[in-house]
Design a protein around this motif. Structure first.
Motif, PDB file in Angstrom:
ATOM      1  N   THR A 101       0.843  -1.198   0.000  1.00 51.28           N
ATOM      2  CA  THR A 101       0.000   0.000   0.000  1.00 51.28           C
ATOM      3  C   THR A 101       0.878   1.247   0.000  1.00 51.28           C
ATOM      4  N   PRO A 102       0.352   2.353  -0.517  1.00 52.30           N
ATOM      5  CA  PRO A 102       1.110   3.612  -0.450  1.00 52.30           C
ATOM      6  C   PRO A 102       1.365   4.001   1.008  1.00 52.30           C
ATOM      7  N   ARG A 103       2.435   4.763   1.221  1.00 57.86           N
ATOM      8  CA  ARG A 103       2.863   5.115   2.575  1.00 57.86           C
ATOM      9  C   ARG A 103       1.765   5.812   3.384  1.00 57.86           C
ATOM     10  N   ASP A 104       1.054   6.775   2.789  1.00 59.47           N
ATOM     11  CA  ASP A 104       0.024   7.500   3.534  1.00 59.47           C
ATOM     12  C   ASP A 104      -1.108   6.578   3.978  1.00 59.47           C
ATOM     13  N   LYS A 105      -1.498   5.655   3.113  1.00 56.58           N
ATOM     14  CA  LYS A 105      -2.557   4.707   3.460  1.00 56.58           C
ATOM     15  C   LYS A 105      -2.072   3.744   4.546  1.00 56.58           C
ATOM     16  N   GLN A 106      -0.823   3.313   4.442  1.00 59.43           N
ATOM     17  CA  GLN A 106      -0.260   2.408   5.437  1.00 59.43           C
ATOM     18  C   GLN A 106      -0.192   3.082   6.801  1.00 59.43           C
ATOM     19  N   GLU A 107       0.249   4.335   6.822  1.00 55.95           N
ATOM     20  CA  GLU A 107       0.316   5.069   8.092  1.00 55.95           C
ATOM     21  C   GLU A 107      -1.063   5.218   8.710  1.00 55.95           C
ATOM     22  N   SER A 108      -2.069   5.444   7.885  1.00 57.58           N
ATOM     23  CA  SER A 108      -3.444   5.566   8.369  1.00 57.58           C
ATOM     24  C   SER A 108      -3.930   4.243   8.973  1.00 57.58           C
ATOM     25  N   LEU A 109      -3.650   3.126   8.300  1.00 53.80           N
ATOM     26  CA  LEU A 109      -4.052   1.812   8.802  1.00 53.80           C
ATOM     27  C   LEU A 109      -3.356   1.477  10.116  1.00 53.80           C
ATOM     28  N   VAL A 110      -2.077   1.800  10.206  1.00 53.64           N
ATOM     29  CA  VAL A 110      -1.327   1.537  11.439  1.00 53.64           C
ATOM     30  C   VAL A 110      -1.885   2.385  12.575  1.00 53.64           C
ATOM     31  N   ALA A 111      -2.185   3.667  12.297  1.00 55.02           N
ATOM     32  CA  ALA A 111      -2.735   4.556  13.328  1.00 55.02           C
ATOM     33  C   ALA A 111      -4.099   4.054  13.808  1.00 55.02           C
ATOM     34  N   GLN A 112      -4.933   3.591  12.879  1.00 57.36           N
ATOM     35  CA  GLN A 112      -6.245   3.045  13.256  1.00 57.36           C
ATOM     36  C   GLN A 112      -6.083   1.823  14.158  1.00 57.36           C
ATOM     37  N   TYR A 113      -5.139   0.955  13.813  1.00 54.25           N
ATOM     38  CA  TYR A 113      -4.913  -0.253  14.600  1.00 54.25           C
ATOM     39  C   TYR A 113      -4.380   0.094  15.990  1.00 54.25           C
ATOM     40  N   GLN A 114      -3.454   1.039  16.056  1.00 56.34           N
ATOM     41  CA  GLN A 114      -2.904   1.453  17.352  1.00 56.34           C
ATOM     42  C   GLN A 114      -3.997   2.065  18.231  1.00 56.34           C
ATOM     43  N   LYS A 115      -4.877   2.850  17.629  1.00 58.47           N
ATOM     44  CA  LYS A 115      -5.990   3.462  18.370  1.00 58.47           C
ATOM     45  C   LYS A 115      -6.923   2.371  18.903  1.00 58.47           C
ATOM     46  N   LYS A 116      -7.213   1.388  18.071  1.00 61.73           N
ATOM     47  CA  LYS A 116      -8.061   0.279  18.464  1.00 61.73           C
ATOM     48  C   LYS A 116      -7.429  -0.489  19.629  1.00 61.73           C
ATOM     49  N   LEU A 117      -6.121  -0.717  19.563  1.00 57.11           N
ATOM     50  CA  LEU A 117      -5.430  -1.421  20.644  1.00 57.11           C
ATOM     51  C   LEU A 117      -5.468  -0.627  21.950  1.00 57.11           C
ATOM     52  N   SER A 118      -5.238   0.682  21.848  1.00 57.75           N
ATOM     53  CA  SER A 118      -5.229   1.493  23.069  1.00 57.75           C
ATOM     54  C   SER A 118      -6.618   1.560  23.703  1.00 57.75           C
ATOM     55  N   GLU A 119      -7.667   1.601  22.888  1.00 60.17           N
ATOM     56  CA  GLU A 119      -9.031   1.592  23.431  1.00 60.17           C
ATOM     57  C   GLU A 119      -9.337   0.252  24.080  1.00 60.17           C
TER      58      GLU A 119
END
Length: 174
Positions: A152-170
């Motif tokens: 995936t393009p870098r911006d999309k990958q960063e968005s997916l990683v951020a979503q996953y990290q947010k989900k983990l922290s919640e």
């Protein structure tokens, strides 16, 4: 296994640990593919060594090594074939480019129709049918099939990683 410091009865536990780590990736929580694991050696202690300890050690080793390997998230890419009157060729190519597609081939037949082959990420294809009909006055049609997975393009990958990290922290707050 190259060394002989790990008792053979713990090797299956190590394998289980690596396999469990592969089922849930560090970046986005999706399965990890395209990985080869080589167990070179380790250490065992007569009191502390047990199956769970080696399993956990394998998972920790995978996570540490995986982060250093510059991993990437893959997305499915589709092979798309669009057929429409030749007068709409420029607009269709523009649409495919706008959807992050790579046009591979453009052929015109003698009857005034054009066939365009492209590779487009699946995520970008949602709503394409309506858009194609709009720009071709209902005369265009397309088909698509799986082509392969690509990074995936870098911006999309960063968005997916951020979503996953947010989900983990919640999840950890609960």
């Amino acid at each position: 296994l190259m060394g002989n410091n790990i008792p053979p009865e713990f090797v299956p536990a190590i394998e289980k640990g690596f396999n469990e780590a592969l089922t849930k990736g560090v970046l986005s929580g999706h399965p990890v593919t395209g990985v080869r694991v080589v167990l070179q050696d380790g250490a065992a202690h007569s009191v502390d060594s047990n199956e769970m300890a080696f399993r956990s050690a394998a998972q920790g080793a995978f996570k540490a090594g995986f982060s250093n390997a510059k991993p990437g998230i893959l997305e499915p890419v589709m092979s798309v074939e669009v057929q429409a009157p030749a007068e709409f060729q420029g607009t269709i190519v523009g649409q495919l480019n706008q959807r992050k597609g790579n046009v591979a081939n453009v052929e015109t037949d003698g009857g005034g129709n054009v066939s365009i082959d492209a590779h487009v990420p699946l995520d970008e294809m949602f709503g394409y049918s309506t858009d194609l009909r709009s720009v071709t006055q209902g005369k265009g049609e397309f088909s698509m099939e799986y082509y392969r997975h690509m990074i995936t393009p870098r911006d999309k990958q960063e968005s997916l990683v951020a979503q996953y990290q947010k989900k983990l922290s919640e999840k950890n707050k609960k």
